[in-house]
Design an enzyme around this catalytic site. Structure first.
Site, PDB file in Angstrom:
ATOM      1  N   ASP A   1       8.872  -2.896   1.856  1.00  0.00           N
ATOM      2  CA  ASP A   1       7.430  -3.031   2.348  1.00  0.00           C
ATOM      3  C   ASP A   1       6.882  -4.410   2.062  1.00  0.00           C
ATOM      4  O   ASP A   1       7.021  -4.792   0.759  1.00  0.00           O
ATOM      5  CB  ASP A   1       6.776  -1.861   1.668  1.00  0.00           C
ATOM      6  CG  ASP A   1       5.161  -1.941   2.238  1.00  0.00           C
ATOM      7  OD1 ASP A   1       4.893  -1.738   3.576  1.00  0.00           O
ATOM      8  OD2 ASP A   1       4.432  -2.206   1.450  1.00  0.00           O
TER       9      ASP A   1
ATOM     10  N   GLU B   1      10.523  -5.924   5.690  1.00  0.00           N
ATOM     11  CA  GLU B   1       9.369  -5.750   6.620  1.00  0.00           C
ATOM     12  C   GLU B   1       8.630  -7.084   6.149  1.00  0.00           C
ATOM     13  O   GLU B   1       8.137  -7.123   5.067  1.00  0.00           O
ATOM     14  CB  GLU B   1       8.557  -4.604   6.309  1.00  0.00           C
ATOM     15  CG  GLU B   1       7.212  -4.540   7.334  1.00  0.00           C
ATOM     16  CD  GLU B   1       6.120  -4.327   6.764  1.00  0.00           C
ATOM     17  OE1 GLU B   1       5.184  -3.943   7.623  1.00  0.00           O
ATOM     18  OE2 GLU B   1       5.931  -4.584   5.689  1.00  0.00           O
TER      19      GLU B   1
HETATM   20  C1  NOJ Z   1       3.306  -2.292   5.421  1.00  0.00           C
HETATM   21  C2  NOJ Z   1       3.026  -0.995   5.661  1.00  0.00           C
HETATM   22  O1  NOJ Z   1       3.991  -0.396   6.980  1.00  0.00           O
HETATM   23  C3  NOJ Z   1       1.615  -0.724   5.954  1.00  0.00           C
HETATM   24  O2  NOJ Z   1       1.249   0.781   6.516  1.00  0.00           O
HETATM   25  C4  NOJ Z   1       0.949  -0.850   4.697  1.00  0.00           C
HETATM   26  O3  NOJ Z   1      -0.596  -0.523   4.780  1.00  0.00           O
HETATM   27  C5  NOJ Z   1       1.269  -2.200   3.784  1.00  0.00           C
HETATM   28  N1  NOJ Z   1       2.480  -2.625   4.148  1.00  0.00           N
HETATM   29  C6  NOJ Z   1       0.945  -2.267   2.609  1.00  0.00           C
HETATM   30  O4  NOJ Z   1       1.805  -1.413   1.778  1.00  0.00           O
END
Ligand code: NOJ
Ligand code: MG
Length: 625
Positions: free
Chosen positions: A232, A299
């Protein structure tokens, strides 16, 4: 005696068969290289205990849905202990499942059941921040070692400070969710950094101990049976050490994330070394335990250059993620895109891939409007067909397989997402991510069969009686059935190993072909041509402008719900008529291949058995003589 002619004929056949073996035996691919990753948003998938929130047992109960659909891998948004400020992305214990979702035993059971069905489970790994209720943060606030420097702390700025006043925020950095990225801690009398919600303090990656903590968390879940991790917000892990102001981007709203250019808080080069380090931790575990490859997908909403760096170092010596999410279908293309835009964006991506790496195409996720809402209902199947037939991995979001749409009209009172709430009742609607997070539509009963609770955590989409899985299973033709067929075809060698070429026919029609070169006479090679009409107009195209094959007819193999054709129809490839929004696949598989020819090249295996038979017969023949 064996005549010279017979011997020569036998030899010639042998050479022919052998060349077949070499032509058809494809390099074996690993499980993840050609798969489709199905993202499950656990809160909204299936609620097994009727509290209105989906849970781990709910996922286990619905694994058969994945299996039936033809899905073999899923990534789960976080199910770890969390105050749920950012719906699980604020983790207060990285090693335990939140009671809201179940127990660690439930998760282990999910691993076991998934394994029985041949489904790999990928967990969400959230290294940039923890919850402010995590033990590390609580101790850090109290300056208890070794946690004192686990987070990014700052005294604040004393510029223009009056006696007795609290220092100002250290700089102009804003949170992704709006407002300053700094929060004052009364306890510690310092500011802490939070690039996301106030309840999500950023961890300090300049502290080796933090990296070690996460090494252990990775090992913990690998031991339990995780097949990989989705990392993430990875490009937020590092900030510049001197905390300087970022340059202004859009002065109109100083509280918005868009206020500055994020050159000092995002995409810092230090990030890539940590990613490479985690790759080593994973590879080492795989080696020591002799298990299937454990994968890492990162991501990061970053430009292409910075995204590609997540594969490997520029000189190729340092290996990093198996793949970084490719968000072009979300960020760069949409309902207004022309066929030439698709061609340009796809080609650009493929041409910039590091050599030998596996590409991927993300269709949607819980942070972005659904594909039906981004591209329009009529383009759902076209977009699905595109990501299913492009080379490499496809990543889809639960609900896409039935074409679920956003529920944009959730009231401000019912809105839960901090990204929406922080904007207030006037502006929340378009920033909130709740519309794409409403519960899955299983059938047309109460709460779409998702939960028997009187209230679900987010309201159900009011149109679930029109769009639901059961209805689409019963229909002759539906987005769901289209997905099932596409997933089946995707397993063929043409898609797992085939070459790729594409063409923008005009503003509306995008065509692509996948083919395998294996015959002396090229026109016999197996191929599939995909044609997608993105517009409301009929077009007639000549397939040979894209790909030349033998004969003056082709068979329809797959059709989208907007198609005027039927599977099995014989069409004239020189004048293929595409109705409005039609998505269609024509072509032929390898005639020799078994029906279930798969990624490890079973066609090659078949030829090998033929060869063996040939050798036995020859030996017999020679012996008799
Ligand atoms: C990316 C996640 O997909 C999202 O839902 C989240 O709010 C942020 N990162 C922070 O963790
Ligand atoms: Mg529940």
């Amino acid at each position: 005696m064996l005549s010279f002619e017979v011997l020569r004929a036998l030899l010639a056949t042998l050479v022919l068969l052998l060349s077949g073996v070499f032509a058809q035996q494809d390099a074996p691919k690993e499980w993840w290289e050609t798969t489709v990753f199905y993202q499950i948003y656990p809160r909204s998938f299936f609620d097994s205990d009727d509290d209105g929130v989906g849970d781990v047992k709910g996922i286990t109960a619905k694994l058969q849905h994945l299996k039936d659909t033809g899905l073999e891998a899923t990534w789960l948004s976080p199910i770890f202990s969390s105050p749920q400020v950012d719906f699980g992305y604020d983790v207060s214990d990285f090693r335990s499942v939140d009671p809201l979702f179940g127990t660690n035993e439930d998760l282990e059971e999910l691993f076991v059941e998934a394994k029985k069905l041949g489904i790999k489970i990928i967990l969400d790994f959230v290294p940039n921040h923890s919850s402010n209720e995590h033990e590390w943060f609580i101790k850090s606030e109290q300056r208890i070692d070794p946690y004192t420097d686990y987070y990014v702390w700052h005294n604040g700025s004393s510029d223009g400070m009056q006696p007795g006043e609290r220092p100002r925020v250290p700089n102009n950095w804003q949170s992704v969710f709006r407002g300053s990225a700094w929060e004052w801690s009364e306890e510690r009398q310092q500011y802490y950094l939070h690039q996301f919600a106030v309840g999500q303090p950023d961890l300090n990656y300049r502290n080796e101990k933090v990296i070690e903590e996460f090494d252990e968390i990775l090992r913990f879940w690998m031991q339990k049976g995780a097949s990989g991790f989705r990392i993430d917000a990875v490009n937020h892990m590092f900030e510049v050490e001197d905390f300087r102001d970022e340059p202004i981007n859009d002065p109109s709203d100083p509280l918005s994330y868009g206020y500055t250019h994020h050159i000092y808080t995002k995409d810092l080069l230090e990030t890539y070394d940590v990613v490479a380090h985690w790759r080593e931790v994973m590879d080492e575990f795989v080696k020591e335990n002799d298990v299937d490859t454990i994968i890492m997908m990162t991501e990061a909403y970053a430009n292409m250059t910075m995204t590609m760096k997540f594969y490997e170092s520029d000189d190729g010596t340092q290996q990093r993620a198996h793949f970084p999410f490719n968000f072009v279908m979300i960020e760069e293309l949409g309902d207004a895109s022309k066929a030439s835009d698709f061609k340009y964006i796809i080609d650009r991506w493929l041409e910039n891939m590091p050599r030998g790496k596996v590409t991927n195409w993300v269709l949607g996720n819980h942070d972005k409007p659904r594909v039906a809402s981004r591209y329009g209902r009529q383009r759902i199947d076209g977009m699905a067909l595109l990501v299913m037939t492009l080379p490499g991995v496809a990543v889809i979001y639960n609900g896409e397989e039935i074409g679920m749409e956003d529920f944009r009209d959730i009231s401000y009172e019912d809105t839960k997402d901090p990204q929406g709430c922080n904007l207030g009742p006037e502006s929340y609607k378009w920033a909130s991510r709740d519309p794409q997070r409403t519960p899955f539509h299983w059938d047309d009963t109460f709460n779409a069969g998702f939960s028997r609770a009187p209230r679900t955590w987010l309201p159900m989409h009011p149109l679930y009686r029109q769009t639901n899985l059961l209805k689409q299973k019963e229909a002759d033709c539906s987005t769901y059935k289209f997905y099932v067929d596409a997933l089946k075809l995707r397993k063929e060698r043409v898609f797992t190993h085939g070459e790729f070429r594409s063409r923008a026919y005009n503003d509306d029609v995008f065509g692509l072909v996948r083919f395998v070169r294996e015959n002396e006479q090229r026109t016999l090679d197996p191929f599939y041509v995909v044609m997608i009409n993105f517009a409301d107009r009929t077009h007639t195209v000549d397939v040979s402008d894209l790909y030349r094959f033998s004969g003056d007819s082709a068979t329809v193999r797959l059709i989208g719900t907007e198609s005027r054709h039927l599977v099995g129809d014989v069409v004239d490839p020189s004048a293929l008529v595409l109705g409005p929004y039609e998505a269609i696949m024509i072509g032929h598989a390898d005639a020799d291949a078994d029906d279930d020819a798969d990624a490890d090249g079973s066609a090659g295996v078949k030829v090998t058995t033929d060869l063996l038979l040939f050798v036995i017969i020859t030996c017999n023949f020679l012996l008799i003589k």
